[in-house]
Write a protein that holds these residues in place. Structure first.
Motif, PDB file in Angstrom:
ATOM      1  N   SER A   1      -1.040   6.730  -6.291  1.00  0.00           N
ATOM      2  CA  SER A   1      -0.160   6.173  -5.270  1.00  0.00           C
ATOM      3  C   SER A   1      -0.763   6.433  -3.895  1.00  0.00           C
ATOM      4  O   SER A   1      -1.760   7.140  -3.761  1.00  0.00           O
ATOM      5  CB  SER A   1       1.223   6.833  -5.353  1.00  0.00           C
ATOM      6  OG  SER A   1       1.130   8.202  -4.985  1.00  0.00           O
ATOM      7  N   PHE A   2      -0.121   5.886  -2.883  1.00  0.00           N
ATOM      8  CA  PHE A   2      -0.528   6.156  -1.508  1.00  0.00           C
ATOM      9  C   PHE A   2      -0.499   7.665  -1.264  1.00  0.00           C
ATOM     10  O   PHE A   2      -1.433   8.229  -0.708  1.00  0.00           O
ATOM     11  CB  PHE A   2       0.404   5.436  -0.523  1.00  0.00           C
ATOM     12  CG  PHE A   2       0.052   5.682   0.913  1.00  0.00           C
ATOM     13  CD1 PHE A   2      -0.873   4.875   1.559  1.00  0.00           C
ATOM     14  CD2 PHE A   2       0.630   6.727   1.614  1.00  0.00           C
ATOM     15  CE1 PHE A   2      -1.214   5.109   2.887  1.00  0.00           C
ATOM     16  CE2 PHE A   2       0.302   6.967   2.944  1.00  0.00           C
ATOM     17  CZ  PHE A   2      -0.625   6.150   3.577  1.00  0.00           C
TER      18      PHE A   2
ATOM     19  N   LEU B   1       0.811  -1.217   0.000  1.00  0.00           N
ATOM     20  CA  LEU B   1       0.000   0.000   0.000  1.00  0.00           C
ATOM     21  C   LEU B   1       0.841   1.262   0.000  1.00  0.00           C
ATOM     22  O   LEU B   1       0.651   2.148  -0.836  1.00  0.00           O
ATOM     23  CB  LEU B   1      -0.960   0.008   1.197  1.00  0.00           C
ATOM     24  CG  LEU B   1      -1.849   1.245   1.304  1.00  0.00           C
ATOM     25  CD1 LEU B   1      -2.771   1.366   0.104  1.00  0.00           C
ATOM     26  CD2 LEU B   1      -2.642   1.207   2.597  1.00  0.00           C
ATOM     27  N   LYS B   2       1.766   1.390   0.936  1.00  0.00           N
ATOM     28  CA  LYS B   2       2.524   2.641   1.053  1.00  0.00           C
ATOM     29  C   LYS B   2       3.640   2.779   0.027  1.00  0.00           C
ATOM     30  O   LYS B   2       3.917   3.876  -0.442  1.00  0.00           O
ATOM     31  CB  LYS B   2       3.093   2.788   2.461  1.00  0.00           C
ATOM     32  CG  LYS B   2       2.036   3.157   3.471  1.00  0.00           C
ATOM     33  CD  LYS B   2       2.643   3.623   4.763  1.00  0.00           C
ATOM     34  CE  LYS B   2       1.559   4.138   5.674  1.00  0.00           C
ATOM     35  NZ  LYS B   2       2.081   4.728   6.885  1.00  0.00           N
ATOM     36  N   GLY B   3       4.258   1.713  -0.366  1.00  0.00           N
ATOM     37  CA  GLY B   3       5.384   1.804  -1.284  1.00  0.00           C
ATOM     38  C   GLY B   3       5.039   1.507  -2.732  1.00  0.00           C
ATOM     39  O   GLY B   3       5.848   1.752  -3.619  1.00  0.00           O
ATOM     40  N   GLY B   4       3.859   1.003  -2.961  1.00  0.00           N
ATOM     41  CA  GLY B   4       3.472   0.610  -4.298  1.00  0.00           C
ATOM     42  C   GLY B   4       3.023   1.785  -5.150  1.00  0.00           C
ATOM     43  O   GLY B   4       3.046   2.943  -4.733  1.00  0.00           O
ATOM     44  N   SER B   5       2.606   1.442  -6.350  1.00  0.00           N
ATOM     45  CA  SER B   5       2.101   2.476  -7.252  1.00  0.00           C
ATOM     46  C   SER B   5       1.109   1.846  -8.208  1.00  0.00           C
ATOM     47  O   SER B   5       1.076   0.640  -8.384  1.00  0.00           O
ATOM     48  CB  SER B   5       3.243   3.131  -8.039  1.00  0.00           C
ATOM     49  OG  SER B   5       3.869   2.165  -8.861  1.00  0.00           O
ATOM     50  N   GLY B   6       0.310   2.715  -8.821  1.00  0.00           N
ATOM     51  CA  GLY B   6      -0.703   2.217  -9.724  1.00  0.00           C
ATOM     52  C   GLY B   6      -0.852   3.088 -10.949  1.00  0.00           C
ATOM     53  O   GLY B   6      -0.385   4.230 -10.996  1.00  0.00           O
TER      54      GLY B   6
END
Length: 142
Positions: free
Chosen positions: A33-34, A14-19
């Motif tokens: 992103s978060f 959740l905190k380090g990921g991206s979309g």
């Protein structure tokens, strides 16, 4: 009636990921992103997309109702603010504030406000979001 699609992809935690996301029409592709959702980071977020959809739907619904009553608007401009935060049940959209301005020749304020309220209830996005409080501030400028 046609169906509408969009897609989204998320990678990582959740905190380090991206979309990334894309509208099925190809009209928009963006990153999220978060930070763009819970802080002030670069990119979009689901709530911003809900706000855009609601503003667009409401403007169309109000314009249609006004025209149906014999008052074709020169313009209807709507801003939607989606309030998002922590609730007892987790994160949620807690309220949507619609602020609309109509430039509508030949209509009085009372008639305009009547249609503005009806559009808030009748807009398909409002109906989809019926579990959320929706406020309306409508102003006639003509």
């Amino acid at each position: 009636m046609p169906t509408r699609t969009s897609s989204a992809r998320w990678s990582g935690d959740l905190k380090g990921g991206s979309g990334s996301l894309a509208l099925g029409s190809g009209a928009f592709e963006g990153q999220y992103s978060f930070k763009s959702r819970f802080e002030e980071g670069t990119g979009t977020n689901p709530e911003e997309l809900v706000a855009a959809a609601h503003a667009a739907c409401y403007s169309m619904a109000l314009s249609n109702m006004l025209a149906g009553a014999g008052f074709t608007p020169d313009s209807v401009v709507t801003n939607a603010t989606v309030n998002f935060g922590q609730t007892e049940g987790g994160f949620a959209i807690t309220r949507i504030d619609l602020v609309t301005t109509g430039n509508v020749p030949g209509i009085d304020e009372g008639e305009f406000l009547k249609h503005a309220e009806a559009a808030k209830a009748g807009c398909p996005i409002s109906k989809a979001l019926a579990s959320v409080e929706i406020t309306l501030d409508a102003t006639l400028v003509s």
